[in-house]
Design a protein around this motif. Structure first.
Motif, mmCIF file in Angstrom:
data_model
loop_
_atom_site.group_PDB
_atom_site.id
_atom_site.type_symbol
_atom_site.label_atom_id
_atom_site.label_comp_id
_atom_site.label_asym_id
_atom_site.label_seq_id
_atom_site.Cartn_x
_atom_site.Cartn_y
_atom_site.Cartn_z
ATOM 1 N N MET A 110 0.851 -1.193 0.000
ATOM 2 C CA MET A 110 0.000 0.000 0.000
ATOM 3 C C MET A 110 0.886 1.241 0.000
ATOM 4 N N TRP A 111 0.496 2.225 -0.796
ATOM 5 C CA TRP A 111 1.206 3.499 -0.886
ATOM 6 C C TRP A 111 0.237 4.623 -0.560
ATOM 7 N N LEU A 118 4.344 13.356 -3.108
ATOM 8 C CA LEU A 118 4.493 12.044 -3.725
ATOM 9 C C LEU A 118 3.844 10.983 -2.843
ATOM 10 N N LEU A 119 3.799 9.766 -3.384
ATOM 11 C CA LEU A 119 3.280 8.629 -2.618
ATOM 12 C C LEU A 119 4.397 7.991 -1.805
ATOM 13 N N TYR A 120 4.058 7.495 -0.616
ATOM 14 C CA TYR A 120 5.024 6.851 0.277
ATOM 15 C C TYR A 120 4.523 5.450 0.639
ATOM 16 N N ILE A 179 0.294 12.506 9.839
ATOM 17 C CA ILE A 179 -0.791 12.674 8.860
ATOM 18 C C ILE A 179 -2.039 11.942 9.342
ATOM 19 N N LYS A 180 -3.085 12.706 9.616
ATOM 20 C CA LYS A 180 -4.345 12.122 10.090
ATOM 21 C C LYS A 180 -5.341 11.907 8.953
ATOM 22 N N LYS A 181 -5.226 12.719 7.890
ATOM 23 C CA LYS A 181 -6.186 12.621 6.788
ATOM 24 C C LYS A 181 -5.428 12.561 5.457
ATOM 25 N N CYS A 205 -4.834 6.589 -1.304
ATOM 26 C CA CYS A 205 -4.241 5.292 -0.971
ATOM 27 C C CYS A 205 -4.249 4.425 -2.230
ATOM 28 N N THR A 206 -3.082 3.889 -2.579
ATOM 29 C CA THR A 206 -2.963 3.004 -3.738
ATOM 30 C C THR A 206 -2.550 1.619 -3.259
#
Length: 219
Positions: free
Chosen positions: A137-138, A146-148, A155-157, A161-162
């Motif tokens: 999951m990213w 960018l995606l992590y 980060i709450k919100k 999500c990939t």
């Protein structure tokens, strides 16, 4: 080049038991087992980065977290596992997949996206896509970032999500691809840690696949 049969599974749970070794064997079939054709081009949005960010903000305001699903599909070529990638405009590489509709499940959404990008339109007799386990999951913490492969603790919100899913191919299948996309089989040894060409998600796929032993089934 290292043969695919030598790509060992690494379960290594230290328990000394049999574990689920069998489920860690991934059957892959030669690229020559499959038929490749084309269909009408998909409509792509011509947009700037600012346009894309604004579109993501509008979607988030209406639906909340943007959920995407992508397929990891492996075939054999030259006795080495190859990953199927879509190439857009002869430049950007993508895993097949896309955004879920509101309320749509991961599996249903990925099957729909794979059909729209890799199957003949309206082909009711096509074999259903076999969506397997989630490999990773990213997360996109904010619209411009960018995606992590993790969600930062502050980060709450998150905004996106990939999820990457293993998709297992049958012994034969017809791939019918829109004319403005290319479907390429790329060796995983070329993809590994090649962030410059493929970006972090695709470049990380060989590590996600390292827990599998590839069983090449000759046609």
């Amino acid at each position: 080049m290292q043969g695919a049969h030598d790509h060992a599974a690494a379960d290594g749970d230290g328990s000394g038991g049999g574990g689920d070794d069998q489920s860690r064997v991934l059957d892959i079939y030669p690229l020559s087992s499959y038929y490749f054709g084309s269909k009408d081009a998909l409509a792509f949005k011509e947009e700037t980065l600012a346009d894309r960010v604004q579109r993501m903000k509008s979607h988030y305001a209406a639906h909340g977290l943007r959920n995407c699903v992508e397929a990891v599909i492996v075939v054999e070529l030259f006795r080495h596992p190859h990953l199927l990638l879509l190439q857009v405009r002869n430049s950007t590489f993508k895993l097949p997949g896309g955004r879920l509709r509101p309320g749509e499940s991961d599996v249903e959404g990925l099957q729909r996206k794979l059909t729209s990008k890799l199957s003949a339109d309206g082909a009711g007799d096509e074999t259903q896509w076999e969506v397997g386990e989630c490999l990773g999951m990213w997360w996109r913490p904010d619209f411009e970032t960018l995606l992590y492969p993790y969600l930062p603790p502050n980060i709450k919100k998150p905004k996106e999500c990939t999820k990457l899913f293993l998709v297992k191919l049958p012994v034969s299948r017809k791939f019918i691809v829109p004319k403005n996309l290319k479907l390429l089989a790329v060796p995983i040894c070329q993809i590994h840690e090649n962030l410059k060409t493929y970006g972090p998600i695709i470049a990380g796929v060989p590590q996600l696949l390292s827990k599998f032993s590839f069983n090449i089934i000759d046609s």
